[in-house]
Structure formats: structure tokens, C-alpha cells
Design a protein around this motif. Structure first.
Motif, PDB file in Angstrom:
ATOM      1  N   THR A  23      -1.805  32.291  12.823  1.00 55.06           N
ATOM      2  CA  THR A  23      -0.715  31.657  12.094  1.00 55.06           C
ATOM      3  C   THR A  23       0.594  32.021  12.765  1.00 55.06           C
ATOM      4  OG1 THR A  23      -2.014  31.962  10.093  1.00 55.06           O
ATOM      5  CG2 THR A  23       0.306  31.402   9.786  1.00 55.06           C
ATOM      6  N   PHE A  24       1.410  31.014  13.016  1.00 61.95           N
ATOM      7  CA  PHE A  24       2.739  31.245  13.586  1.00 61.95           C
ATOM      8  C   PHE A  24       3.781  31.016  12.501  1.00 61.95           C
ATOM      9  CE2 PHE A  24       0.395  29.923  17.436  1.00 61.95           C
ATOM     10  CZ  PHE A  24       0.698  31.002  18.258  1.00 61.95           C
ATOM     11  N   ARG A  25       4.796  31.859  12.506  1.00 64.82           N
ATOM     12  CA  ARG A  25       5.891  31.674  11.558  1.00 64.82           C
ATOM     13  C   ARG A  25       7.019  30.949  12.295  1.00 64.82           C
ATOM     14  NH1 ARG A  25       9.439  35.561   8.186  1.00 64.82           N
ATOM     15  NH2 ARG A  25       9.328  34.486   6.192  1.00 64.82           N
ATOM     16  N   VAL A  26       7.404  29.795  11.822  1.00 61.59           N
ATOM     17  CA  VAL A  26       8.460  29.046  12.518  1.00 61.59           C
ATOM     18  C   VAL A  26       9.637  28.786  11.576  1.00 61.59           C
ATOM     19  CG1 VAL A  26       6.993  27.908  14.226  1.00 61.59           C
ATOM     20  CG2 VAL A  26       7.285  26.851  12.010  1.00 61.59           C
ATOM     21  N   ALA A  27      10.839  28.872  12.154  1.00 59.29           N
ATOM     22  CA  ALA A  27      12.052  28.611  11.371  1.00 59.29           C
ATOM     23  C   ALA A  27      12.225  27.102  11.251  1.00 59.29           C
ATOM     24  CB  ALA A  27      13.258  29.235  12.053  1.00 59.29           C
ATOM     25  N   GLU A  28      12.644  26.658  10.072  1.00 59.90           N
ATOM     26  CA  GLU A  28      12.841  25.230   9.852  1.00 59.90           C
ATOM     27  C   GLU A  28      14.317  24.930   9.730  1.00 59.90           C
ATOM     28  OE1 GLU A  28      10.574  24.159   6.396  1.00 59.90           O
ATOM     29  OE2 GLU A  28       9.156  23.057   7.627  1.00 59.90           O
ATOM     30  N   LYS A  29      14.750  23.916  10.448  1.00 62.01           N
ATOM     31  CA  LYS A  29      16.168  23.557  10.384  1.00 62.01           C
ATOM     32  C   LYS A  29      16.303  22.049  10.227  1.00 62.01           C
ATOM     33  CE  LYS A  29      20.285  23.249  13.203  1.00 62.01           C
ATOM     34  NZ  LYS A  29      20.303  21.804  13.041  1.00 62.01           N
ATOM     35  N   GLN A  30      17.155  21.650   9.273  1.00 58.73           N
ATOM     36  CA  GLN A  30      17.441  20.230   9.088  1.00 58.73           C
ATOM     37  C   GLN A  30      18.518  19.824  10.093  1.00 58.73           C
ATOM     38  OE1 GLN A  30      15.738  18.232   6.925  1.00 58.73           O
ATOM     39  NE2 GLN A  30      14.519  20.076   6.563  1.00 58.73           N
ATOM     40  N   PRO A  31      18.516  18.565  10.526  1.00 55.77           N
ATOM     41  CA  PRO A  31      19.547  18.154  11.491  1.00 55.77           C
ATOM     42  C   PRO A  31      20.930  18.072  10.846  1.00 55.77           C
ATOM     43  CG  PRO A  31      18.173  16.281  10.864  1.00 55.77           C
ATOM     44  CD  PRO A  31      17.583  17.479  10.212  1.00 55.77           C
ATOM     45  N   GLY A  32      21.961  18.025  11.682  1.00 57.02           N
ATOM     46  CA  GLY A  32      23.326  17.850  11.202  1.00 57.02           C
ATOM     47  C   GLY A  32      24.012  19.160  10.891  1.00 57.02           C
ATOM     48  N   LEU A  33      25.337  19.053  10.618  1.00 63.14           N
ATOM     49  CA  LEU A  33      26.161  20.242  10.375  1.00 63.14           C
ATOM     50  C   LEU A  33      25.716  21.002   9.132  1.00 63.14           C
ATOM     51  CD1 LEU A  33      28.661  21.919  11.208  1.00 63.14           C
ATOM     52  CD2 LEU A  33      30.022  20.411   9.756  1.00 63.14           C
ATOM     53  N   GLN A  34      25.407  20.218   8.072  1.00 61.51           N
ATOM     54  CA  GLN A  34      24.979  20.842   6.820  1.00 61.51           C
ATOM     55  C   GLN A  34      23.698  21.657   7.034  1.00 61.51           C
ATOM     56  OE1 GLN A  34      24.414  17.992   3.695  1.00 61.51           O
ATOM     57  NE2 GLN A  34      24.546  19.531   2.090  1.00 61.51           N
ATOM     58  N   GLY A  35      22.792  21.036   7.776  1.00 64.36           N
ATOM     59  CA  GLY A  35      21.522  21.711   8.077  1.00 64.36           C
ATOM     60  C   GLY A  35      21.750  22.961   8.913  1.00 64.36           C
ATOM     61  N   THR A  36      22.707  22.869   9.847  1.00 60.93           N
ATOM     62  CA  THR A  36      23.009  24.016  10.712  1.00 60.93           C
ATOM     63  C   THR A  36      23.563  25.172   9.890  1.00 60.93           C
ATOM     64  OG1 THR A  36      23.474  22.483  12.509  1.00 60.93           O
ATOM     65  CG2 THR A  36      24.304  24.725  12.773  1.00 60.93           C
ATOM     66  N   LEU A  37      24.521  24.848   8.986  1.00 57.90           N
ATOM     67  CA  LEU A  37      25.133  25.906   8.161  1.00 57.90           C
ATOM     68  C   LEU A  37      24.100  26.530   7.223  1.00 57.90           C
ATOM     69  CD1 LEU A  37      28.552  24.220   7.353  1.00 57.90           C
ATOM     70  CD2 LEU A  37      28.120  26.133   8.899  1.00 57.90           C
TER      71      LEU A  37
ATOM     72  N   LEU B 290      21.980  28.797   9.111  1.00 55.63           N
ATOM     73  CA  LEU B 290      22.666  30.039   9.468  1.00 55.63           C
ATOM     74  C   LEU B 290      22.668  31.023   8.298  1.00 55.63           C
ATOM     75  CD1 LEU B 290      24.458  31.306  11.773  1.00 55.63           C
ATOM     76  CD2 LEU B 290      26.408  30.439  10.511  1.00 55.63           C
ATOM     77  N   LEU B 291      22.926  30.483   7.093  1.00 55.26           N
ATOM     78  CA  LEU B 291      23.079  31.358   5.929  1.00 55.26           C
ATOM     79  C   LEU B 291      21.765  31.648   5.208  1.00 55.26           C
ATOM     80  CD1 LEU B 291      26.301  29.635   4.566  1.00 55.26           C
ATOM     81  CD2 LEU B 291      26.172  31.815   5.788  1.00 55.26           C
ATOM     82  N   LEU B 292      20.943  30.632   5.127  1.00 56.23           N
ATOM     83  CA  LEU B 292      19.705  30.774   4.361  1.00 56.23           C
ATOM     84  C   LEU B 292      18.541  30.248   5.191  1.00 56.23           C
ATOM     85  CD1 LEU B 292      19.124  31.687   1.381  1.00 56.23           C
ATOM     86  CD2 LEU B 292      18.909  29.267   0.847  1.00 56.23           C
ATOM     87  N   ARG B 293      18.085  31.076   6.112  1.00 57.68           N
ATOM     88  CA  ARG B 293      17.044  30.630   7.043  1.00 57.68           C
ATOM     89  C   ARG B 293      15.701  30.475   6.325  1.00 57.68           C
ATOM     90  NH1 ARG B 293      17.131  32.216  13.250  1.00 57.68           N
ATOM     91  NH2 ARG B 293      19.212  31.451  12.841  1.00 57.68           N
ATOM     92  N   ARG B 294      15.090  29.325   6.540  1.00 53.28           N
ATOM     93  CA  ARG B 294      13.779  29.086   5.926  1.00 53.28           C
ATOM     94  C   ARG B 294      12.700  29.129   6.999  1.00 53.28           C
ATOM     95  NH1 ARG B 294      14.495  24.020   1.909  1.00 53.28           N
ATOM     96  NH2 ARG B 294      15.789  25.026   0.355  1.00 53.28           N
ATOM     97  N   HIS B 295      11.598  29.723   6.615  1.00 52.41           N
ATOM     98  CA  HIS B 295      10.481  29.794   7.558  1.00 52.41           C
ATOM     99  C   HIS B 295       9.268  29.098   6.966  1.00 52.41           C
ATOM    100  CE1 HIS B 295      12.969  33.109   9.111  1.00 52.41           C
ATOM    101  NE2 HIS B 295      12.453  32.740  10.282  1.00 52.41           N
ATOM    102  N   ARG B 296       8.400  28.680   7.860  1.00 51.61           N
ATOM    103  CA  ARG B 296       7.174  28.021   7.436  1.00 51.61           C
ATOM    104  C   ARG B 296       6.037  28.609   8.263  1.00 51.61           C
ATOM    105  NH1 ARG B 296       4.732  22.835   8.951  1.00 51.61           N
ATOM    106  NH2 ARG B 296       6.268  22.694  10.605  1.00 51.61           N
ATOM    107  N   ASP B 297       4.928  28.859   7.627  1.00 51.64           N
ATOM    108  CA  ASP B 297       3.760  29.356   8.370  1.00 51.64           C
ATOM    109  C   ASP B 297       2.949  28.166   8.875  1.00 51.64           C
ATOM    110  OD1 ASP B 297       4.356  31.989   8.111  1.00 51.64           O
ATOM    111  OD2 ASP B 297       3.175  32.288   6.290  1.00 51.64           O
ATOM    112  N   VAL B 298       2.714  28.142  10.167  1.00 60.28           N
ATOM    113  CA  VAL B 298       1.909  27.064  10.749  1.00 60.28           C
ATOM    114  C   VAL B 298       0.573  27.654  11.180  1.00 60.28           C
ATOM    115  CG1 VAL B 298       1.748  25.394  12.636  1.00 60.28           C
ATOM    116  CG2 VAL B 298       3.955  25.844  11.559  1.00 60.28           C
ATOM    117  N   GLU B 299      -0.476  27.117  10.617  1.00 58.00           N
ATOM    118  CA  GLU B 299      -1.810  27.620  10.944  1.00 58.00           C
ATOM    119  C   GLU B 299      -2.332  26.874  12.175  1.00 58.00           C
ATOM    120  OE1 GLU B 299      -4.785  27.375   7.830  1.00 58.00           O
ATOM    121  OE2 GLU B 299      -4.909  29.564   7.966  1.00 58.00           O
ATOM    122  N   ALA B 300      -2.236  27.526  13.333  1.00 55.67           N
ATOM    123  CA  ALA B 300      -2.641  26.864  14.584  1.00 55.67           C
ATOM    124  C   ALA B 300      -4.161  26.832  14.712  1.00 55.67           C
ATOM    125  CB  ALA B 300      -2.031  27.576  15.774  1.00 55.67           C
TER     126      ALA B 300
END
Lengths: 328, 269
Positions: free
Chosen positions: A10-24, A27-37
């Protein structure tokens, strides 16, 4: 030689939405998702076997090869290669394996392959005379000559791949993990590499686990295939059995003396195509003999052909179904 | 003994193969290395700055001692350059580390030998630069005694090992961060100011000097430069400092490697 029990990664990957809002937000509230390879993989491979490892992009083939070669640590499960736990990367283990990746190189770009090969010989403790003999033997098998004296950057892709194979096999590993070894090669270079791998397996009795997107590699080299699908083992057996599993029917092409309406054939199987004197039927493997016999007795058949649907086509439809189901 | 000898022979053979191959590789980049050598003239610039002020004299250094110190610092800097973190970061991110991990040799030895080969490639360029300095002003060069040369080279090489270990420790962060080289840029600040590269330690206020001496940085430039230039120096204390810092950093590097390599994702490979 290779035992895999309930292997998962399982890999843990950070998820980011596109655009400035997604970037901010990222930056402040990083979300991760577990990917079962890879998930709960089980198989074993005997010494000297050549096994094809198939699956669509992202199915977990390369991740599995990386775990088997000790490059990455599994998240769960047990692995044993040549009696070693790969992730411990003991010298005894590393001396018995090799991993060749079609999209990666170990040769030093600006120097001739022989320089990198000389380093490999020293690292694996092969004395100069024996190293020379092995280089000569492998170069003969790979049809490599003066290319070994030219800087790697001046070699063609095919020559580079052959030199990579030579460098990777100098220590005569008992287990070969090959990840797309014919990637990007032209037809003749692919054939040369295939012939070499078959010859290497025959001469040294090496165990080979091979991934390739070219079915030609698999059909030419491997009697047994492992098909990994969405991180799980979908099939373990010979190619013919895989064909039966993916397509429980066979294609029957009929050429008739005169035309019949389409409805006349619907009782025998699925009509794939119908053109006056020619009919293509898909008939269940379980009743193939009786159905063909009935067709021959009921229609004036000029020619009859029974085929398996092309494996590439079956795989393509399976993989595209996987890609569609993976979409959100 | 019977087991140790073949192991030693094998290690020597690996070292020879790696050094000669890396030297051949570095020669391919000789023009770039010549430019790096020229770009390492900071101590010579600082010599110009310090010569004009009386601060060095007030610190007890005469103009000749000052110029010899900075020329020695220039030589020390040339042969203790460490760029491990930059290549290691790239190799970790792109998966180039993978083939090294699959061979029965600790990958860090390859980088270490690459540094030694780069130093060997640098020798003629540094020689030309020193000849150039002597042509401009013969008083800038001096003939060190055999003892000064011997101890100076030993200290210089130990300083290189210390810098290599410090950067190895920083490089281990590449397993956690994609931009670990930024830490090296942060380390450059104390290295520049506390090592004696921009000013001899004698010119520091006593309190700052005490702080500097409590760090590994003076052992990286000030100590070998003083030895080479013949300035008074605490030989035992300097060597002990080098040894202690190496003994602190080596196990930390080992620990960092074993923790980090478990996280290696072999991405791009």
C-alpha cells in the motif's frame, strides 16, 4: 525458488485538487489516500521456470517485481526468493538475482559498457579471466561486439538493451526479474532479446519472471502466465487456459456453397458476422465438437476453420474493462 | 585470517575498479570541473578583503600569515568539496538508486569513490590556479615543511571525510523529503562562517570562537588550513575533534540509511 504468500503493498499518496484553492487547502490541510498497489497476491515459481507476468498499466506488476527483488518493502505478506527474504537485501541474495528494467539503465552513460561491466565484475567478486570469459560468452549470445567499446550514449536502443542485459547477467544470477525488457525495441531486436533469454534459461537453468506488453514475448518464452488484475491474481496457468478463462468460446468460420439467412445459424451459437456465403460463429468450448458436427451435416460446408480469439484482443477487452471500472 | 584476506583483496579490487571508472567518467566532464575549481576562489576574495583591513593584524596575524592562511584555505576548500546530496536527491527521486541497491555493495561507496575521482581530476586545475597566483605575487606561496605537509594532507583528507559524513546524514533525508538538498543550503551558512573560510577563527570574538569550536565546522577548513600554512595549531586537539565528529556522524549515517532505505519507493524505476 520463489514463494509469495498474501503479498500486499500500500502506498500513501497526497491528494491535491487543482487551482489556487486546492493549492492552499493542500498546504494547510494535506489529505492522504492509501493506494493498494498489490493485494493478497499468492503464487510460487519453481526453479528454471519462465513465467510471464501480465496485467494492465497500474495493475501492480512492477511493484511486485520491486518487492521480489528487495527494492521495496512489502506492507504485508511473506516473500521468499532463493531461500532469502528479499527486503533484507543480503549479499547472498543479491548475488543470485537481477532486475532488468527496459526503461532504466545501470550503464554509465558517457563510458563504454565494458567500464560498467568491469565494475560489476569487481563488485560480484568475479576474477578478471572468468569475467572476460563470461563477457565473451554473453556477447556471443547477444551478438554484441565492438559496441561494448563505444560510449553508451552512442549506442542504439537495441544495442543498449543488449549491453544492459550483459551487465546484469555477468554474475550469472539464478533468478531474473525482467520488466519490459523489449520496450521500444524494433521487431528484430525484440526477437534477438527473446532468443537470448530463451537460450540463457536453457543454458543456465535460470528462473525468469517476465513482464511485457508485447504478447509476442510472452507467447514465445513463457508456458505459464500470471495475470494480475487490480492488484490481485486473476489467473495462474498456461496461456491456453487463460484464453479459455477470458473467452469460454471459440470462433468458427464457415464457408458455404450457397447463402442462408442469419436465423438459420442462431441455434448453433452467437453469430458474430454473416455475409451471404460466409458465417462467423462463437461456439461454447464445451459443446464445440457436437456443434461443428451438426453444422457439417446440416449445411453444405466448403471450408471450416476453428480459432481461438486472439489473446491480445481478449487482454485488451479485459484491461479496458478494468480501466473503465477504475474511473470514479 | 583466511576469510579476511580474500575480503580485503576483493575490497581493493572494487575500489580500484570504481576509482578508475569514475576517474574516466570525471575526465569526460573536465571542462565543468575546471569551472568548479575556478568558482572555489572565495578564500582568495576574502584574502583581498582582509588584506585591506587591520583586523587580522589586531588578531595577531601578519600579512604573510594571513595570505598563506587563505591560500591554504583555498586548497582545503578545493579538495573537500562534497556534492553528494545533489546527486543522491536526483538518484532517489528518479529511481537511479535502484540498480545500486541491487548489487552487493553499499551504494554510498560509489558516491564516495566518485568524489575521490573528482578530486583527482581537479588536481591539475588547482595546480594551474596556484601557479597563476605565484605569477601574480610570488609571496602568496610558501614551501611547507614535510611535517606540515604530511599532517596538513591528513587533516585535509579527514576534513573531507567529515564533510562527506555530514552531507551523507543530510542526504538521508532524501528518503523522507523530495527537496532535502535545501538542508545543505542551510548548512552552508554555518559552514561558511564558522569553518574559517571567510575569516580566520583568530579574528572572531572569544565567545563566537568558543561556539564555533564546539561545532564540526572549524575542523573542516580552519584546522587543515592552519596546518598547511604553518600557523600555530593544536594538532592533537584538532585531530581529536575530527575523530570525535566522525565517530558521532558515522553511526547516525548508518542509522539514517537503514531507516530511510525502508521508505525508498524506487519511483521512476
Amino acid at each position: 525458488m520463489i514463494q509469495v504468500r498474501d503479498l500486499s503493498k500500500t502506498f500513501r499518496v497526497a491528494e491535491k485538487q487543482p487551482g489556487l484553492q486546492g493549492t492552499l487547502r493542500h498546504l494547510l490541510l494535506r489529505r492522504h489516500r492509501d493506494v493498494e498497489a498489490v493485494s493478497g497476491l499468492n503464487f510460487s515459481i519453481e526453479e528454471g521456470e519462465m513465467v510471464g507476468f501480465l496485467g494492465p498499466n497500474g495493475a501492480g506488476k512492477t511493484t511486485t517485481l520491486k518487492m521480489l527483488s528487495g527494492l521495496i518493502h512489502p506492507s504485508a505478506g511473506e516473500l521468499s526468493v532463493a531461500g532469502y527474504q528479499p527486503e533484507r537485501r543480503q549479499c547472498g541474495f543479491l548475488e543470485q538475482i537481477t532486475l532488468v528494467m527496459g526503461n532504466k539503465q545501470q550503464l554509465i552513460w558517457d563510458l563504454p559498457p565494458l567500464d560498467s561491466i568491469r565494475v560489476n565484475a569487481a563488485v560480484y567478486g568475479i576474477d578478471a579471466i572468468e569475467a572476460k570469459r563470461r563477457v565473451s560468452e554473453l556477447a556471443d549470445m547477444l551478438e554484441l561486439g565492438e559496441e561494448l567499446h563505444r560510449p553508451v550514449r552512442k549506442l542504439s536502443l537495441g544495442q543498449r538493451m543488449k549491453a544492459e542485459l550483459l551487465a546484469s547477467l555477468l554474475h550469472q544470477p539464478r533468478v531474473l526479474f525482467l520488466d519490459e525488457p523489449t520496450l521500444g525495441l524494433d521487431v528484430s531486436a525484440q526477437a534477438r532479446v527473446r532468443d537470448f533469454l530463451a537460450e540463457y534459461n536453457r543454458r543456465f537453468g535460470a528462473t525468469v519472471l517476465l513482464t511485457s506488453h508485447y504478447m509476442g514475448d510472452i507467447t514465445a518464452l513463457c508456458e505459464r502466465v500470471l495475470l494480475i488484475h487490480q492488484g490481485q491474481l486473476f489467473h495462474d496457468g498456461d496461456l491456453e487456459a487463460l484464453t479459455s478463462k477470458l473467452a469460454p468460446f471459440r470462433q468458427v468460420r464457415l464457408e458455404l456453397q450457397r447463402a442462408y439467412p442469419m436465423a438459420a445459424f442462431e441455434a448453433y451459437g452467437t453469430v458474430e458476422s454473416h455475409q451471404e456465403h460466409q458465417v462467423m460463429l462463437l461456439i461454447n468450448r464445451n459443446c464445440l465438437t457436437e456443434t461443428v458436427a451438426a453444422l457439417l451435416s446440416n449445411f453444405p460446408v466448403v471450408d471450416l476453420e476453428v480459432n481461438d480469439p486472439p489473446i491480445e484482443e481478449l487482454m485488451r477487452s479485459l484491461f479496458s474493462a478494468a480501466a473503465t471500472s477504475a474511473l470514479p | 585470517m583466511t576469510r579476511k584476506r580474500p575480503r580485503l583483496v576483493r575490497a581493493v579490487r572494487i575500489a580500484k575498479a570504481l576509482l578508475s571508472t569514475q576517474y574516466a567518467y570525471m575526465l569526460e566532464y573536465r571542462a565543468e570541473i575546471a569551472l568548479w575549481a575556478i568558482s572555489g576562489v572565495l578564500p582568495l576574495i576574502m584574502l583581498g578583503v582582509w588584506q585591506g583591513s587591520g583586523a587580522a593584524t589586531r588578531a595577531g596575524l601578519n600579512p604573510q600569515q594571513l595570505s598563506h592562511y587563505f591560500v591554504a584555505a583555498f586548497v582545503v576548500r578545493q579538495f573537500s568539496v562534497v556534492w553528494l546530496i545533489h546527486v543522491f536527491e536526483e538518484d532517489t527521486l528518479t529511481g537511479k538508486l535502484s540498480p545500486y541497491l541491487l548489487q552487493p555493495l553499499q551504494p554510498l561507496w560509489r558516491y564516495f569513490c566518485a568524489h575521490l575521482a573528482e578530486q583527482a581530476t581537479r588536481i591539475p586545475f588547482v595546480g594551474f590556479l596556484l601557479i597563476g597566483l605565484a605569477t601574480i605575487n610570488p609571496d602568496l606561496l610558501w614551501r611547507p615543511s614535510a611535517g606540515e605537509l604530511l599532517w596538513g594532507i591528513a587533516a585535509l583528507w579527514s576534513a573531507f571525510i567529515l564533510r562527506f559524513l555530514l552531507q551523507t546524514l543530510a542526504a538521508m533525508l532524501c528518503f523522507w523529503s523530495e527537496r532535502a538538498a535545501a538542508l545543505d543550503r542551510l548548512l552552508l551558512i554555518p559552514y561558511l562562517f564558522l569553518s574559517g573560510l571567510v575569516a580566520p577563527l583568530d579574528t572572531f570574538p572569544a565567545s563566537i570562537k568558543r561556539i564555533a569550536l564546539a561545532t564540526p565546522f572549524p575542523a573542516m577548513v580552519d584546522f587543515p588550513a592552519r596546518l598547511l600554512s604553518g600557523l600555530p595549531v593544536d594538532l592533537g586537539g584538532g585531530l581529536l575533534s575530527l575523530l570525535i565528529w566522525c565517530l558521532i556522524l558515522a553511526p547516525l549515517c548508518w542509522w539514517g540509511w537503514h531507516q530511510g532505505v525502508r521508505r525508498y519507493g524506487a519511483m521512476g524505476a
